[in-house]
Design an enzyme around this catalytic site. Sequence first.
Site, short mmCIF file in Angstrom:
data_model
loop_
_atom_site.label_atom_id
_atom_site.label_comp_id
_atom_site.label_asym_id
_atom_site.label_seq_id
_atom_site.Cartn_x
_atom_site.Cartn_y
_atom_site.Cartn_z
N SER A 123 0.81 -1.22 0.00
CA SER A 123 0.00 0.00 0.00
C SER A 123 0.84 1.27 0.00
CB SER A 123 -0.94 0.00 1.21
OG SER A 123 -0.22 -0.11 2.42
N ASP A 365 -2.58 6.35 11.59
CA ASP A 365 -1.77 5.93 10.44
C ASP A 365 -0.47 6.72 10.42
OD1 ASP A 365 -0.64 5.14 8.09
OD2 ASP A 365 -2.34 5.67 6.81
N HIS A 368 1.61 5.46 6.12
CA HIS A 368 1.40 6.12 4.83
C HIS A 368 1.64 7.62 4.97
CE1 HIS A 368 -0.99 2.36 4.81
NE2 HIS A 368 -0.43 2.24 3.61
#
EC number: 2.3.1.-
Length: 397
Positions: A123, A365, A368
């Site tokens: 990802s 998160d 990312h």
Amino acid sequence: MNRFFYTVGLIFLFSFFILYSPKTSDLSNNVDLHQQLLISLQKEEERCDLFSGYWVQDLRGSQYTNVSCSSIPESKNCFMQGRPDAGFSQWRWKPDGCELPRFDPGTFFEIVRGKTMAFIGDSVARNHVESLLCLLSSEEMPLGIYKDTEDRTRTWYFPHSNFTLMVIWTRFLVLDEERVINGSVTGVFDLHLDKMDKNWANKLPEIDYAILSDAHWFFRKNYLYEKGKNIGCIFCGEPGIKSLDIDSALQMVIKVVLNYINNCKKCRNILTVLRTFSPAHFADGAWDTGGSCNRTHPLGEKEIDLASLDWKIRSIQVEEIKRVRPVARRRKKFEVLDVTKAMLMRPDGHPNSYWGNKWMKGYNDCVHWCMPGPIDAWNDFLIALLRRHAFTDFTWS
């Protein structure tokens, strides 16, 4: 620096002259001179280590916004999710001793015209592609021509440039099988080092630029196999099974993957770029124990830990590229996109709690990257690498 801009100016001047010269008999000589100038610029760039430097404030901000780029995923659209500070998007990477030009979509399209580029990874590789799509959309909007059922593997086509862009999902690059106990998945994987993940391996012959990345899925219990025989495990601590560190297991995988690409007989003139590890920045806990990343400014070089596991992973990735280069077969080239040091300095660039986590309340998160944000520098690096190789492609056949 003055010599660099002088060379760039000459290149543009002679490009114009070549295109509009009324004497066709002089075209060959002009092309030869243009080639020499391109090689001169290439050598000028190679004297500078683009990946050693620091972040400097740039109030111009990003080349796109969460308004101008409609393809930003909600999970990376930190401004839309309510992040109140904008300073994290107002920095640019400054290499020691030279400048890293901003990404230019027109130049990018000229380099990749008629080519296929694939980002192969997890990802975070998708995050990289999403940044690239935003930067390219100011020049040309792509057509979405393929999406798998899970929206993990996608293909876009830019008709004006005849350029195909792909993102191919893979956890480990090699074949993996998740262990199932009593009908339930476990999150534990068996990795087969002698078999590639077919998701990308089957597409390799149609790819001109392969941007590889790997590592995040190694931070869990995994078992490694070669020719059906167990050769070790990560985080298992089981008697009779060799215990492997994350970095050593990852090095085994990268080695066999690069060898596979190097030995690909059906492949085109392929440039393989290995993007180094993108560090997470969880503080005061892990991802599942309340860890967060709420800084609002970059770190300085003296504030990062170059003895960390993040740096060890980066070092083995660089080492494997250096290993394969001298034995690269005809029509194969290998490069490293060394983002680790730059990103170690950017704990401020993650979504943290601003990722629209409706289904995972309380989880932040810190893996990312916000868009726009520091991840956009990866494409500044990428186009610099592509430009270097484009300048030597006169004789690459």
